[in-house]
Design a protein around this motif. Structure first.
Motif, PDB file in Angstrom:
ATOM      1  N   ILE A   1       0.861  -1.199   0.000  1.00  0.00           N
ATOM      2  CA  ILE A   1       0.000   0.000   0.000  1.00  0.00           C
ATOM      3  C   ILE A   1       0.887   1.236   0.000  1.00  0.00           C
ATOM      4  O   ILE A   1       0.664   2.208  -0.726  1.00  0.00           O
ATOM      5  N   ASN A   2       1.948   1.192   0.823  1.00  0.00           N
ATOM      6  CA  ASN A   2       2.835   2.353   0.918  1.00  0.00           C
ATOM      7  C   ASN A   2       3.527   2.632  -0.418  1.00  0.00           C
ATOM      8  O   ASN A   2       3.639   3.778  -0.845  1.00  0.00           O
ATOM      9  N   ALA A   3       3.964   1.561  -1.054  1.00  0.00           N
ATOM     10  CA  ALA A   3       4.699   1.727  -2.321  1.00  0.00           C
ATOM     11  C   ALA A   3       3.812   2.369  -3.391  1.00  0.00           C
ATOM     12  O   ALA A   3       4.316   3.048  -4.293  1.00  0.00           O
ATOM     13  N   ALA A   4       2.496   2.171  -3.268  1.00  0.00           N
ATOM     14  CA  ALA A   4       1.585   2.695  -4.308  1.00  0.00           C
ATOM     15  C   ALA A   4       1.216   4.167  -4.089  1.00  0.00           C
ATOM     16  O   ALA A   4       0.572   4.776  -4.936  1.00  0.00           O
ATOM     17  N   ARG A   5       1.606   4.761  -2.967  1.00  0.00           N
ATOM     18  CA  ARG A   5       1.171   6.126  -2.656  1.00  0.00           C
ATOM     19  C   ARG A   5       1.654   7.150  -3.688  1.00  0.00           C
ATOM     20  O   ARG A   5       0.925   8.057  -4.072  1.00  0.00           O
ATOM     21  N   VAL A   6       2.898   7.022  -4.082  1.00  0.00           N
ATOM     22  CA  VAL A   6       3.455   8.011  -5.015  1.00  0.00           C
ATOM     23  C   VAL A   6       2.737   7.930  -6.358  1.00  0.00           C
ATOM     24  O   VAL A   6       2.381   8.945  -6.956  1.00  0.00           O
ATOM     25  N   GLU A   7       2.488   6.723  -6.799  1.00  0.00           N
ATOM     26  CA  GLU A   7       1.783   6.508  -8.073  1.00  0.00           C
ATOM     27  C   GLU A   7       0.412   7.199  -8.053  1.00  0.00           C
ATOM     28  O   GLU A   7       0.026   7.894  -8.985  1.00  0.00           O
ATOM     29  N   THR A   8      -0.313   7.003  -6.942  1.00  0.00           N
ATOM     30  CA  THR A   8      -1.637   7.606  -6.787  1.00  0.00           C
ATOM     31  C   THR A   8      -1.518   9.132  -6.845  1.00  0.00           C
ATOM     32  O   THR A   8      -2.355   9.816  -7.441  1.00  0.00           O
TER      33      THR A   8
END
Ligand code: NAD
Length: 434
Positions: free
Chosen positions: A288-295
């Protein structure tokens, strides 16, 4: 009692200064000689509020010194605090080579009884390896103990955290080591928890991973808020009013960074799996954390469509406020992605720009570092808030708007109230709220 501190980074320097301030005789050492030269002169190589004054005070008092001679420093000590790095390896496990190197140095210089204290964050069972390495390499039969005393300080408030700890965890397997450590931390007697070493090692990893999970949890909820009429700030407030949950670490945003949470959650997952325990909860939190920047980048693209040749201002580069530390900062991934898309970047941070220049050097037509937020927004098509530094809370919105090409703000840390910014004529987007 003679204390040595090996490794004078964020943790080691604060530990050395803090222990000296508690009244102990402390010698700090590091393998980087320049660091020791600077620190010996009272020059703190990192930004950490309050550390500079406390270092100078204790150097002057005479009970704190720094030495480049690691052999002498080890030989003279009765208690050795090991504060070297335990960075992440490619496979997510902790790289224990610095700990091994120091263990060999201690073995070589084992001239009298010593307690070797793991202050660095290490996987459970590390003490077993330190004992084995010292036993393998020592040249005498001199006795020693290994103990665990994990550090819980937070960068940005490290000095006050060290001097006002919530708890002191002491993991030991001998009365002698226990008594020495209890004496060192005598002023915090009411906050000491004594455990065995495996437990102490695990308390640190389990605490950091739990906090990281809490951040990922609220970030997951913030994604849900964005698909509904819910406001993540109020959801967090409502949850936090429950004493069993608490408000801390329920801040939706760009996710966790820094030198601890990202590596510690992965390292705990790895060690668990190595020991045959399913750790999928931690893996999911990290995903979930790794996807934050993408979002976050998606939000920007939703405003500007094409990023190529657009000018983007970024405020905040450090992984959190009140530090110059950029290790695993979300800003690094954001900058890399925006450069890849062909944007022009104007970056500002109160303390971390110098560190960021070593990752992304200034390049006249792609990326520049500026001296204040108003320069950053010059001709910008969008303004991104990446770190919630206090100085961003009182900006002159008129000047910001005048300097920007398009008054678009994407706030990755929910610093502002949406209505406050919008009424000043900005398009404003944040995390988990409308
Ligand atoms: P750091 O990289 O800032 O400092 C490590 C220091 O150890 C460096 O100065 C390095 O030169 C020195 N070093 C490396 N190998 C050495 C050797 N063989 N001999 C002597 N010195 C050596 O790291 P840090 O942020 O201080 O973290 C240290 C440990 O504490 C890590 O395990 C980390 O997970 C843990 N920790 C960090 C924090 C934090 O907020 N930074 C908080 C709690 C725990």
């Amino acid at each position: 009692m003679k204390i040595s501190v090996i490794g004078t980074g964020y943790v080691g320097l604060v530990t050395a200064v803090g222990l000296a301030d508690l009244g102990h005789q402390v010698v700090g050492t590091d393998k980087i000689k320049d660091k020791i030269d600077r620190i010996s002169l009272g020059d703190v190589p990192i930004y950490e509020p309050g550390l500079d004054a406390l270092l100078k005070k204790n150097l002057k008092k005479g009970n704190l010194t720094f030495s480049q001679n690691m052999d002498d420093t080890i030989q003279a000590a009765e208690v050795i605090f090991v504060c070297v790095g335990t960075p992440q390896k490619e496979d997510g496990s902790a790289d224990m080579s610095q700990i091994e190197e120091v263990s060999r140095m201690i073995a070589k210089n084992l001239n009298s009884y010593k307690v070797v204290v793991e202050k660095s964050t290490v996987p459970v069972k590390t003490s077993m390896w330190i004992k084995r390495i010292i036993s393998l390499y020592r040249k005498t039969d001199v006795d020693f103990d290994v103990a665990s005393n994990p550090e819980f300080l937070r960068e940005g408030s490290a000095v006050s955290d060290f001097l006002n700890p919530d708890r002191i965890i002491i993991g030991v397997e001998s009365d002698r080591a226990r008594d020495l450590l209890v004496e060192i931390y005598g002023s915090f007697k009411d906050r000491i928890l004594i455990t065995n070493i495996d437990t102490a090692e695990l308390i640190k990893h389990a605490s950091n991973s739990f906090l990281a999970m809490k951040i990922s949890y609220i970030n997951m909820i913030s994604d849900l808020c964005e698909k509904t009429e819910a406001d993540v700030e109020l959801v967090a407030e409502g949850m936090g009013l429950d004493k069993r949950i608490g408000r801390q670490f329920l801040r939706a945003g760009l996710g966790y960074g820094g030198s601890c949470f990202p590596k510690d959650i992965k390292a705990l997952a790895r060690i668990g799996e190595e020991l045959g325990v399913t750790m999928s909860l931690l893996k999911e939190a990290d995903k979930i954390n790794a996807a934050r920047v993408e979002t976050f980048i998606k939000k920007l693209k939703k405003c500007l469509w094409i990023l190529k040749d657009k000018t983007i201002a970024m405020l905040g580069l450090s992984f959190k406020p009140e530090t110059d530390d950029i290790r695993e900062a979300p800003s690094i991934k954001i900058i890399a992605k925006l450069l890849e898309e062909g944007a022009f970047l104007r970056l500002y941070d109160p303390k971390a720009s110098e560190n960021m220049k070593s990752v992304f050097p200034e390049s006249e037509n792609r990326l520049i570092y500026v001296d204040n937020p108003y320069q950053a927004v010059g001709n910008a098509n969008a303004l991104l808030f990446i770190t919630e530094w206090d100085e961003f809370k009182n900006l002159d919105w008129e000047t910001i708007k005048k300097n920007m090409a398009n008054p678009i703000i994407i706030d990755g840390r929910n610093i502002f109230l949406p209505e406050d910014v919008r009424k000043r004529g900005f398009e404003y987007y944040s995390i988990g709220r409308r």
